[in-house]
Scaffold this motif. Structure first.
Motif, short mmCIF file in Angstrom:
data_model
loop_
_atom_site.label_atom_id
_atom_site.label_comp_id
_atom_site.label_asym_id
_atom_site.label_seq_id
_atom_site.Cartn_x
_atom_site.Cartn_y
_atom_site.Cartn_z
N TRP A 222 74.17 -13.22 5.64
CA TRP A 222 73.87 -12.14 6.52
C TRP A 222 73.37 -10.47 5.78
O TRP A 222 72.82 -9.78 7.00
N SER B 66 82.53 -5.64 8.70
CA SER B 66 81.45 -6.01 8.09
C SER B 66 81.30 -4.98 6.47
O SER B 66 80.84 -5.20 5.65
N PHE C 172 80.84 -11.16 9.79
CA PHE C 172 80.73 -11.52 8.34
C PHE C 172 82.40 -10.84 7.72
O PHE C 172 82.47 -10.08 6.94
#
Lengths: 383, 383
Positions: free
Chosen positions: B23, B58, B370
């Motif tokens: 990521w 995220s 994520f």
């Protein structure tokens, strides 16, 4: 390989002895009106709600059977049961159509899409064709023009429009406008309906990928290349094939050899691109560049792309006499009758995974009713 | 069978060497702000739009890593990139949150649900925890109360309410309210947050099927039996398990032995009922009476129910020391690491069919970002 006549026989038999009896027995809700569509394998109802687009489709289908297949008053009675239910319950205070109702007709969900209304419009029209009652033609025409306005201006459906993409044409909308205009023109070949058809032809051009011979699901109205967005790479083989046979029907009103070839090209291209070379069957949808799809269910196999392919390929074979189409028809036939047709309880199952394993025992739901299977079996057996 | 320590080692390693690097490399959009989440197997971006709930997730995850895992300024920089993008673009004129934006931040879609806002709220709060900047705590608190109002009155989100069913409580809403209150109470143990938690406890009771030891997805607020509707028979094993571990966290603020046992019962019941005895893995969802589901994708296997089960089972094992939990953990671990973990490019795949065949090569999309994987790997390795 089966002959065309053998296949027609099979489809006529499937319609008569498997599909119609299943729905006659399990569909109608004689207590509350309308029809149940969420039917398990043996016809047991697992959701009693009424899904409006499937109510309209059932009305259309029973009327069409009455009109061209068998003057059976029972078909008309079931159609009327659906029609009354629709007229009484399906319309919201602004004249738009709900997506679903409670079993007794109370509103359950409003979808901000036109498809509920589209199939009610077709139901009104076919009921007029069956009975000659003028009020249903009037209703149908009135609703047709409303739907055209709703598609042109989705805010009328309370659909907020602020997407950063250029405005797009949706193949589903092109398809329903064309199909309604074709049905209306068959009753009354007015210039206004022919104009909508001519519009549809131009719109189909917009969706056409000449290289692959397929219709893409979305096309930018201003011609922008949408391929950097998943929507712009979205290919639905079943839709593409369905529009191809609509196009063939449309061309009866405005013959055009080039467009006829285009319809054949779309059938061929969609079969080649949409067919799963590894496990057989038509994909539900796919990213045309082979990228991942956002949706989970893209690679599954659904019944309706196969019924649409059966009729389209039969039409192409009948038109051209070319062996290619009969071979393809046999391929789709074999896949469909070994995966979807239920020889024990009648009707077709709806859903397999990519590898052809059945995932649902249901015969109907909120997207599957008395429509694609009987329509394809009827149209193909009567070709 | 792997020992608990071995598993913790594996999760710490997966987080450090597989998930975070994937990521870090492919997520951040340094040009336009925010993060890409629609990433193919090798990290290539197949959709550049920004999905707000995944932007918020995220931000939360990078701040949480900064706060409890590694004081890496780069994590904070990426969180700020997401936060600025959210603050500038994600909020509509009425203070509600969009579902998705164009790559440059223009509104693309508004969903009439609270989840975009929920994860932005958690992102604000965790950024406050990382930096001490008061304005982000204030924003977070303000948004928390707004979300509570939106859940209580969905018309504030422009959600029309005319369903004929009795009003229902949604497990997802119970879950997000509880999770936000838990995070807020950890910062500031105000009575108001404890009251929301107590409410959540009562709501969880409503969803609890004591016979099976599972949480059902919908419960009627007036106690009506909803089982004649598919919604009332809808069981989502991953949600049920996720709420069970939220419940464990919640009980740290208001200890209650009976409720603790209930959390363990839910974990056990959800594993027993939700696990596919034939092909392994947790079902995405199912009809608790074994009737067909309306949705096509019910029987597929998703990554996130498995990450939630990993952490929940680890928590149960840590709490009780009973071998049963370690055995179950090993079962879920083996399934997850043989089906979802990508040893070549890092991160986890997201989607298999019922039989465990991978259906999508993507590492992220509009629902996967994520979040679930790094959260479970972090929480479990740090237990």
């Amino acid at each position: 390989m089966k002959s065309f006549n053998d296949l027609q026989q099979i489809y006529g038999d499937n319609l008569k002895n498997s599909v119609i009896p299943f729905w006659l027995k399990n569909g109608p809700d004689w207590d509350n009106g309308g029809t149940f569509t969420c039917l398990d394998r043996d016809g047991g109802v697992y959701d009693t709600r009424k899904y409006i687009w499937l109510q309209g489709r059932s009305v259309w289908m029973f009327c069409r059977l009455y009109n061209v297949y068998e003057k059976n008053e029972h078909y008309l009675k079931i159609a009327k049961l659906g029609l009354d239910f629709i007229e009484k319950n399906a319309i919201d205070p602004k004249g738009r159509y709900y997506f679903s109702l409670m079993p007794d007709g109370k509103p359950y969900f409003y979808q901000r899409k036109v498809y509920g209304a589209v199939f009610c419009m077709l139901g009104y029209l076919e009921y007029f064709n069956a009975t000659g009652k003028q009020q249903y033609l009037d209703k149908s025409v009135d609703l047709f023009w409303k739907i055209r306005d709703w598609i042109a201006d989705p805010t009328l459906l309370d659909r907020p429009v602020f997407n950063g993409l250029p405005r797009t044409s949706s193949l589903a909308d092109v398809m329903v406008l064309a199909s309604m205009a074709i049905e209306l023109a068959a009753v009354d070949p007015k210039q206004a309906y022919l104009d909508v058809m001519a519009d549809s032809l131009r719109n189909i051009d917009r969706h056409f990928d000449a290289g692959k011979g397929i219709l893409m699901e979305a096309a930018a109205l201003d011609g922008t290349d949408l391929s950097r967005f998943p929507e712009g790479r979205f290919f639905n083989p079943g839709h593409s094939i369905e529009v191809a046979w609509f196009l063939m029907h449309l061309l009866k009103f405005m013959p055009d050899k080039k467009k006829e070839q285009m319809a054949l090209d779309i059938m061929k291209g969609s079969m080649e691109t949409g067919w799963d070379k590894e496990f057989g069957g038509l994909f539900y949808f796919m990213d045309i560049q082979g990228k991942p799809t956002l949706q989970i269910e893209s690679s599954v196999k659904l019944w309706w792309p196969h019924t649409e392919a059966i009729y389209a390929l039969a039409l192409a074979y009948k038109k051209t006499g070319e062996k290619y189409w009969l071979e393809k028809l046999n391929e789709v036939h074999d896949y469909s009758f070994s995966h979807f047709v239920d020889k024990e309880y009648g009707e077709w199952f709806g859903y397999c995974d990519r590898r052809g394993n059945l995932t649902h025992t249901s015969k109907g739901g909120n997207y599957k009713g008395f429509f694609h299977v009987p329509r394809a079996m009827l149209f193909t057996s009567q070709l």
